[in-house]
Scaffold this motif. Structure first.
Motif, PDB file in Angstrom:
ATOM      1  N   PRO A   1      -9.719  -8.804   4.266  1.00 58.87           N
ATOM      2  CA  PRO A   1      -9.089  -7.939   3.157  1.00 58.87           C
ATOM      3  C   PRO A   1      -8.033  -7.040   4.142  1.00 58.87           C
ATOM      4  O   PRO A   1      -7.044  -6.647   3.323  1.00 58.87           O
ATOM      5  N   LEU A   2      -8.619  -6.435   5.106  1.00 60.56           N
ATOM      6  CA  LEU A   2      -7.723  -5.589   5.711  1.00 60.56           C
ATOM      7  C   LEU A   2      -6.364  -6.055   6.043  1.00 60.56           C
ATOM      8  O   LEU A   2      -5.066  -5.331   5.743  1.00 60.56           O
TER       9      LEU A   2
ATOM     10  N   LEU B   1       1.813  -4.061   2.973  1.00 57.80           N
ATOM     11  CA  LEU B   1       2.536  -2.760   3.632  1.00 57.80           C
ATOM     12  C   LEU B   1       3.696  -2.911   4.450  1.00 57.80           C
ATOM     13  O   LEU B   1       4.486  -2.008   4.976  1.00 57.80           O
ATOM     14  N   LEU B   2       4.009  -4.349   4.717  1.00 59.06           N
ATOM     15  CA  LEU B   2       5.051  -4.445   5.762  1.00 59.06           C
ATOM     16  C   LEU B   2       6.497  -4.288   4.949  1.00 59.06           C
ATOM     17  O   LEU B   2       6.477  -4.827   3.799  1.00 59.06           O
ATOM     18  N   ALA B   3       7.362  -3.733   5.494  1.00 59.45           N
ATOM     19  CA  ALA B   3       8.518  -3.280   5.029  1.00 59.45           C
ATOM     20  C   ALA B   3       9.358  -4.627   4.499  1.00 59.45           C
ATOM     21  O   ALA B   3       9.413  -5.642   5.296  1.00 59.45           O
ATOM     22  N   PRO B   4      10.028  -4.525   3.323  1.00 58.95           N
ATOM     23  CA  PRO B   4      10.429  -5.970   2.617  1.00 58.95           C
ATOM     24  C   PRO B   4      11.496  -6.330   3.585  1.00 58.95           C
ATOM     25  O   PRO B   4      11.844  -7.660   3.765  1.00 58.95           O
ATOM     26  N   ASP B   5      12.537  -5.757   4.449  1.00 58.61           N
ATOM     27  CA  ASP B   5      13.527  -6.153   5.022  1.00 58.61           C
ATOM     28  C   ASP B   5      13.202  -6.357   6.503  1.00 58.61           C
ATOM     29  O   ASP B   5      13.456  -7.845   6.859  1.00 58.61           O
TER      30      ASP B   5
ATOM     31  N   VAL C   1      -1.425   0.749  -0.021  1.00 57.13           N
ATOM     32  CA  VAL C   1      -1.204  -0.453  -0.917  1.00 57.13           C
ATOM     33  C   VAL C   1      -0.955   0.128  -2.676  1.00 57.13           C
ATOM     34  O   VAL C   1       0.266   0.079  -2.839  1.00 57.13           O
ATOM     35  N   ARG C   2      -1.979   0.948  -2.769  1.00 56.63           N
ATOM     36  CA  ARG C   2      -1.737   1.559  -4.382  1.00 56.63           C
ATOM     37  C   ARG C   2      -0.763   2.383  -4.397  1.00 56.63           C
ATOM     38  O   ARG C   2      -0.167   2.774  -5.447  1.00 56.63           O
TER      39      ARG C   2
ATOM     40  N   LYS D   1       3.377   2.632  -0.385  1.00 56.01           N
ATOM     41  CA  LYS D   1       3.815   2.655   1.240  1.00 56.01           C
ATOM     42  C   LYS D   1       4.272   1.327   1.768  1.00 56.01           C
ATOM     43  O   LYS D   1       3.517   0.384   1.738  1.00 56.01           O
ATOM     44  N   THR D   2       5.118   1.440   2.771  1.00 53.46           N
ATOM     45  CA  THR D   2       5.583   0.389   3.642  1.00 53.46           C
ATOM     46  C   THR D   2       5.907   0.943   4.948  1.00 53.46           C
ATOM     47  O   THR D   2       6.359   2.162   5.141  1.00 53.46           O
ATOM     48  N   TYR D   3       5.550   0.142   5.956  1.00 54.98           N
ATOM     49  CA  TYR D   3       5.918   0.338   7.372  1.00 54.98           C
ATOM     50  C   TYR D   3       6.662  -0.752   8.087  1.00 54.98           C
ATOM     51  O   TYR D   3       6.659  -2.151   7.447  1.00 54.98           O
ATOM     52  N   HIS D   4       7.360  -0.434   9.003  1.00 52.60           N
ATOM     53  CA  HIS D   4       8.195  -1.278   9.743  1.00 52.60           C
ATOM     54  C   HIS D   4       7.276  -1.989  10.737  1.00 52.60           C
ATOM     55  O   HIS D   4       7.686  -3.225  11.164  1.00 52.60           O
ATOM     56  N   VAL D   5       6.506  -1.369  11.327  1.00 57.99           N
ATOM     57  CA  VAL D   5       5.648  -1.909  12.385  1.00 57.99           C
ATOM     58  C   VAL D   5       4.137  -1.393  12.226  1.00 57.99           C
ATOM     59  O   VAL D   5       4.043  -0.419  12.034  1.00 57.99           O
ATOM     60  N   ILE D   6       3.122  -2.394  12.201  1.00 59.21           N
ATOM     61  CA  ILE D   6       1.961  -2.350  11.887  1.00 59.21           C
ATOM     62  C   ILE D   6       0.928  -2.462  13.164  1.00 59.21           C
ATOM     63  O   ILE D   6       1.331  -3.854  13.452  1.00 59.21           O
TER      64      ILE D   6
END
Ligand SMILES: C[S@@+](CC[C@H](N)C(=O)[O-])C[C@H]1O[C@@H](n2cnc3c(N)ncnc32)[C@H](O)[C@@H]1O
Length: 316
Positions: A245-246, A253-257, A212-213, A216-221
């Motif tokens: 919190p997790l 971290l979820l990608a914006p689009d 988060v700091r 970074k972003t991810y399409h699938v978590i």
């Protein structure tokens, strides 16, 4: 004429309205598991399963019903795990037939190596199959860039390898050196040695906070936490303390689009609704669609299904 007693959803004073589409019911996903696996029977607190060429008889506290098949059928087991006392995870395997030290089990296009170790887990959770299919569908919807997948509490890497095979860039996080090595071995066995997988030996909660700091972003978590666990530095993982919190950090971290997330929770006394509501809380601003329920393994031949875990799925 009937009088309506129940309030309509959201009618109660002060109810927060989420811009999120929620299924409004709990689902039951039943699966046969991967093609190289079968739940052969269950009952009397045990389950009989086939992982590739090996049949195992293991404790299953949820199997409260009677077995469908007789003793002779159950004697097909190569190995029987006897639990010691209350802790089903402590005990040992008794070998009734020859079992190789490790053997391959195909999961779609990848290979998972199974082993009988101290614990009753074999290196593969077959009930996860429908989540992996769903994940592959979500990976396929990412366009314009290489899909990025974050696999937390990733164990022997089935989801990481399936995602990599589908062309994703994968970040695989687990606190156990042994599990990471096992996953790397599975990578080799699956012919994916050159696939872009980052192997991270770390505490999942710490890693997510760091990502988060870093923005970074991810399409699938994927999040599949145990009830209790330890990070590599002895960090204590407790599901009820650690998950809120997790999940809050994971939502960032979820990608914006285009993004999706799967949470699985097992071996606890809790309701899928509790986790659906936690997810609705952290994803309130994102909109999208949320569903939750139970995941069960169907028996070959139509016997009782074995409930394995609770889940929440979200997609934008
Ligand atoms: C049951 S496995 C998850 C199964 C996996 N998703 C699959 O389907 O193959 C739980 C994993 O969580 C890992 N673990 C436990 N505590 C952890 C922590 N604090 N941070 C990261 N991983 C942890 C364990 O090493 C174990 O591999």
């Amino acid at each position: 004429m009937t009088t309506k007693i129940s309030k309509a959803p959201g009618e109660a004073a002060g109810t927060k309205r989420h811009p999120l589409e929620r299924a409004g019911r709990l689902d039951l996903i039943r699966t046969d598991g991967p093609s190289d696996y079968a739940l052969l029977d269950s009952g009397g607190g045990r389950k009989l399963e086939r992982f590739g060429a090996v049949i195992v008889d293991r404790p299953e506290p949820q199997a409260l019903w009677s077995r469908q098949r007789g003793d002779e059928f159950w004697r097909r087991a190569h190995a029987v795990f006897s639990a010691s006392g209350d802790d089903e995870e402590k005990g040992k395997w008794r070998l009734d037939k020859k079992v190789p030290e490790s053997w391959p089990v195909k999961v779609g296009e990848v290979v998972l190596t199974c082993r009988l170790q101290g614990l009753w887990h074999l290196g593969l959770f077959p009930e996860q199959t429908p989540h992996w299919d769903w994940m592959l569908g979500e990976i396929g919807k990412v366009s314009g860039e290489r899909p990025r997948v974050l696999n937390l509490f990733a164990y022997t890497g089935a989801a990481s390898l399936l995602a990599a095979r589908a062309g994703a860039e994968v970040t695989h996080v687990d606190a156990s050196k042994k599990a990471i090595q096992w996953a790397k071995d599975n990578q080799g066995e699956s012919g994916l040695a050159d696939a872009p997988i980052r192997w991270i030996l770390d505490d999942a909660a710490k890693f997510v906070a760091r990502e988060v700091r870093r923005g970074k972003t991810y399409h699938v978590i994927l999040i599949d936490p145990p009830k209790f666990g330890r990070g590599p530095e002895g960090e204590v993982w407790d599901l009820f303390q650690g998950l809120p919190p997790l999940l809050k950090n994971a939502a960032q971290l979820l990608a914006p689009d285009r993004a999706a997330m799967i949470l699985t929770v097992y071996a606890i006394r809790a309701s899928a609704l509790a986790f659906e509501q936690l997810a609705a809380d952290v994803l309130a601003e994102r909109g999208g669609q949320l569903s939750a329920g139970e995941l069960a393994l169907s028996a070959e031949g139509g016997g009782a299904a074995v409930p394995t875990s609770l889940f929440v799925r979200w997609t934008s």
